[in-house]
Design a protein around this motif. Structure first.
Motif, PDB file in Angstrom:
ATOM      1  N   GLN A  81       0.862  -1.181   0.000  1.00  0.00           N
ATOM      2  CA  GLN A  81       0.000   0.000   0.000  1.00  0.00           C
ATOM      3  C   GLN A  81       0.894   1.225   0.000  1.00  0.00           C
ATOM      4  OE1 GLN A  81      -3.473   0.321  -0.083  1.00  0.00           O
ATOM      5  NE2 GLN A  81      -3.011   2.499  -0.311  1.00  0.00           N
ATOM      6  N   MET A  82       0.714   2.075  -0.988  1.00  0.00           N
ATOM      7  CA  MET A  82       1.557   3.262  -1.140  1.00  0.00           C
ATOM      8  C   MET A  82       0.684   4.506  -1.004  1.00  0.00           C
ATOM      9  SD  MET A  82       3.958   2.003  -4.307  1.00  0.00           S
ATOM     10  CE  MET A  82       2.609   1.961  -5.475  1.00  0.00           C
ATOM     11  N   ASN A  83       0.960   5.269   0.021  1.00  0.00           N
ATOM     12  CA  ASN A  83       0.213   6.499   0.271  1.00  0.00           C
ATOM     13  C   ASN A  83       1.125   7.712   0.155  1.00  0.00           C
ATOM     14  OD1 ASN A  83      -2.101   4.958   0.889  1.00  0.00           O
ATOM     15  ND2 ASN A  83      -1.525   4.822   3.045  1.00  0.00           N
ATOM     16  N   THR A  84       0.500   8.856   0.024  1.00  0.00           N
ATOM     17  CA  THR A  84       1.242  10.120  -0.075  1.00  0.00           C
ATOM     18  C   THR A  84       2.379   9.994  -1.097  1.00  0.00           C
ATOM     19  OG1 THR A  84       0.853  10.298   2.326  1.00  0.00           O
ATOM     20  CG2 THR A  84       2.155  12.021   1.313  1.00  0.00           C
ATOM     21  N   LEU A  85       2.019   9.532  -2.265  1.00  0.00           N
ATOM     22  CA  LEU A  85       3.029   9.289  -3.289  1.00  0.00           C
ATOM     23  C   LEU A  85       3.666  10.586  -3.759  1.00  0.00           C
ATOM     24  CD1 LEU A  85       1.178   6.461  -5.178  1.00  0.00           C
ATOM     25  CD2 LEU A  85       3.523   6.302  -4.313  1.00  0.00           C
ATOM     26  N   LYS A  86       4.937  10.471  -4.103  1.00  0.00           N
ATOM     27  CA  LYS A  86       5.724  11.601  -4.572  1.00  0.00           C
ATOM     28  C   LYS A  86       6.267  11.303  -5.967  1.00  0.00           C
ATOM     29  CE  LYS A  86       7.417  12.315   0.158  1.00  0.00           C
ATOM     30  NZ  LYS A  86       8.634  12.408   1.016  1.00  0.00           N
ATOM     31  N   PRO A  87       6.583  12.322  -6.739  1.00  0.00           N
ATOM     32  CA  PRO A  87       7.159  12.063  -8.067  1.00  0.00           C
ATOM     33  C   PRO A  87       8.407  11.181  -8.008  1.00  0.00           C
ATOM     34  CG  PRO A  87       6.467  14.338  -7.918  1.00  0.00           C
ATOM     35  CD  PRO A  87       6.295  13.750  -6.537  1.00  0.00           C
ATOM     36  N   GLU A  88       9.172  11.287  -6.945  1.00  0.00           N
ATOM     37  CA  GLU A  88      10.375  10.463  -6.825  1.00  0.00           C
ATOM     38  C   GLU A  88      10.075   8.995  -6.527  1.00  0.00           C
ATOM     39  OE1 GLU A  88       9.691  13.338  -5.248  1.00  0.00           O
ATOM     40  OE2 GLU A  88      10.459  13.338  -3.189  1.00  0.00           O
ATOM     41  N   ASP A  89       8.818   8.671  -6.314  1.00  0.00           N
ATOM     42  CA  ASP A  89       8.435   7.260  -6.176  1.00  0.00           C
ATOM     43  C   ASP A  89       8.235   6.600  -7.538  1.00  0.00           C
ATOM     44  OD1 ASP A  89       6.373   8.238  -3.409  1.00  0.00           O
ATOM     45  OD2 ASP A  89       8.330   7.238  -3.316  1.00  0.00           O
ATOM     46  N   THR A  90       8.306   7.373  -8.597  1.00  0.00           N
ATOM     47  CA  THR A  90       8.145   6.831  -9.938  1.00  0.00           C
ATOM     48  C   THR A  90       9.239   5.817 -10.227  1.00  0.00           C
ATOM     49  OG1 THR A  90       7.072   8.824 -10.779  1.00  0.00           O
ATOM     50  CG2 THR A  90       8.154   7.396 -12.397  1.00  0.00           C
ATOM     51  N   ALA A  91       8.825   4.615 -10.585  1.00  0.00           N
ATOM     52  CA  ALA A  91       9.781   3.529 -10.827  1.00  0.00           C
ATOM     53  C   ALA A  91       9.021   2.297 -11.293  1.00  0.00           C
ATOM     54  CB  ALA A  91      10.553   3.197  -9.553  1.00  0.00           C
ATOM     55  N   VAL A  92       9.776   1.308 -11.709  1.00  0.00           N
ATOM     56  CA  VAL A  92       9.212  -0.024 -11.897  1.00  0.00           C
ATOM     57  C   VAL A  92       9.353  -0.754 -10.566  1.00  0.00           C
ATOM     58  CG1 VAL A  92       9.372  -2.206 -13.131  1.00  0.00           C
ATOM     59  CG2 VAL A  92       9.809  -0.055 -14.342  1.00  0.00           C
TER      60      VAL A  92
END
Length: 122
Positions: A81-92
């Motif tokens: 579960q991923m909350n408060t996502l940030k642009p730096e979380d962009t990945a495979v």
């Protein structure tokens, strides 16, 4: 052991996504599960891991307090579960399995699943 991760997608910053990793081929409850990610041009990063019984859970520093790992042994599935996502979380994002949580922590699990793309826009 075969692992299939799904649930990736595109979301705006501050949003949430839940990834799932379905495991087949062996007794799921024997395995520690882990999540990793790799962004373009960067090394693979440990996101988090959970022991076979859920008693030990570890997270990478960059996701602590925002991401939560869980598992449902009856469904042979692990979740991120991923909350408060940030642009730096962009990945495979990749899920992985190992007989020991320690090998997950050091980035050397026994089995890897195919990745699922997560894109966070600002």
């Amino acid at each position: 052991v075969q692992l299939q991760a799904y649930g990736g997608g595109s979301v705006q910053a501050g949003g949430s996504l839940r990834l799932a990793c379905e495991v087949s081929g062996r007794t799921f409850s024997l395995y520690a599960m882990g999540w990793f990610r790799q962004a373009p041009g960067k090394e693979r990063e440990f996101v988090g891991g959970m022991s076979w019984n859920g008693a030990m859970i570890y997270y990478g520093d960059s996701v602590k307090g925002r991401f939560t790992i869980s598992r449902d042994n009856a469904k042979n599935t692990a979740y991120l579960q991923m909350n408060t996502l940030k642009p730096e979380d962009t990945a495979v994002y990749y899920c992985a399995a190992a007989l020991s949580i320690r090998t997950v922590q050091v980035g050397s699990p026994d089995y890897w699943g195919r990745g699922t793309q997560v894109t966070v826009s600002s």
